[in-house]
Design a protein around this motif. Structure first.
Motif, mmCIF file in Angstrom:
data_model
loop_
_atom_site.group_PDB
_atom_site.id
_atom_site.type_symbol
_atom_site.label_atom_id
_atom_site.label_comp_id
_atom_site.label_asym_id
_atom_site.label_seq_id
_atom_site.Cartn_x
_atom_site.Cartn_y
_atom_site.Cartn_z
ATOM 1 N N GLY A 153 -36.404 -22.005 -4.415
ATOM 2 C CA GLY A 153 -37.824 -21.926 -4.737
ATOM 3 C C GLY A 153 -38.271 -22.807 -5.890
ATOM 4 N N VAL A 154 -37.348 -23.479 -6.545
ATOM 5 C CA VAL A 154 -37.683 -24.342 -7.677
ATOM 6 C C VAL A 154 -37.566 -25.790 -7.214
ATOM 7 N N ILE A 155 -38.551 -26.614 -7.613
ATOM 8 C CA ILE A 155 -38.558 -28.027 -7.235
ATOM 9 C C ILE A 155 -37.878 -28.850 -8.332
ATOM 10 N N TYR A 156 -36.927 -29.671 -7.924
ATOM 11 C CA TYR A 156 -36.235 -30.592 -8.819
ATOM 12 C C TYR A 156 -36.550 -32.018 -8.391
ATOM 13 N N ARG A 157 -36.515 -32.938 -9.343
ATOM 14 C CA ARG A 157 -36.754 -34.344 -9.047
ATOM 15 C C ARG A 157 -35.461 -35.115 -9.303
ATOM 16 N N MET A 158 -35.013 -35.869 -8.312
ATOM 17 C CA MET A 158 -33.850 -36.725 -8.484
ATOM 18 C C MET A 158 -34.311 -38.167 -8.393
#
Length: 57
Positions: free
Chosen positions: A40-45
């Motif tokens: 449910g958490v958005i991460y940016r790579m």
């Protein structure tokens, strides 16, 4: 007097689980930044100019 010891049987090793390898080119598909949703958490790579990966929350 030396007492004889019963030899200890070696413990059989379990096969290590296969770890999947994914090519970054398959994930990024020509882009330099992607978003990953994890629990449910958005991460940016992001791929840096030096070709390294940065993962931010």
């Amino acid at each position: 007097m030396i007492a004889e010891k019963t030899p200890i049987q070696p413990v059989p090793l379990m096969a290590a689980p296969q770890i999947r390898i994914v090519e970054s080119t398959d994930i990024f598909r020509g882009q330099t930044e992607i978003m990953i949703r994890h629990e449910g958490v958005i991460y940016r790579m992001k791929i840096t100019r030096q070709g390294k990966l940065i993962l931010n929350k």
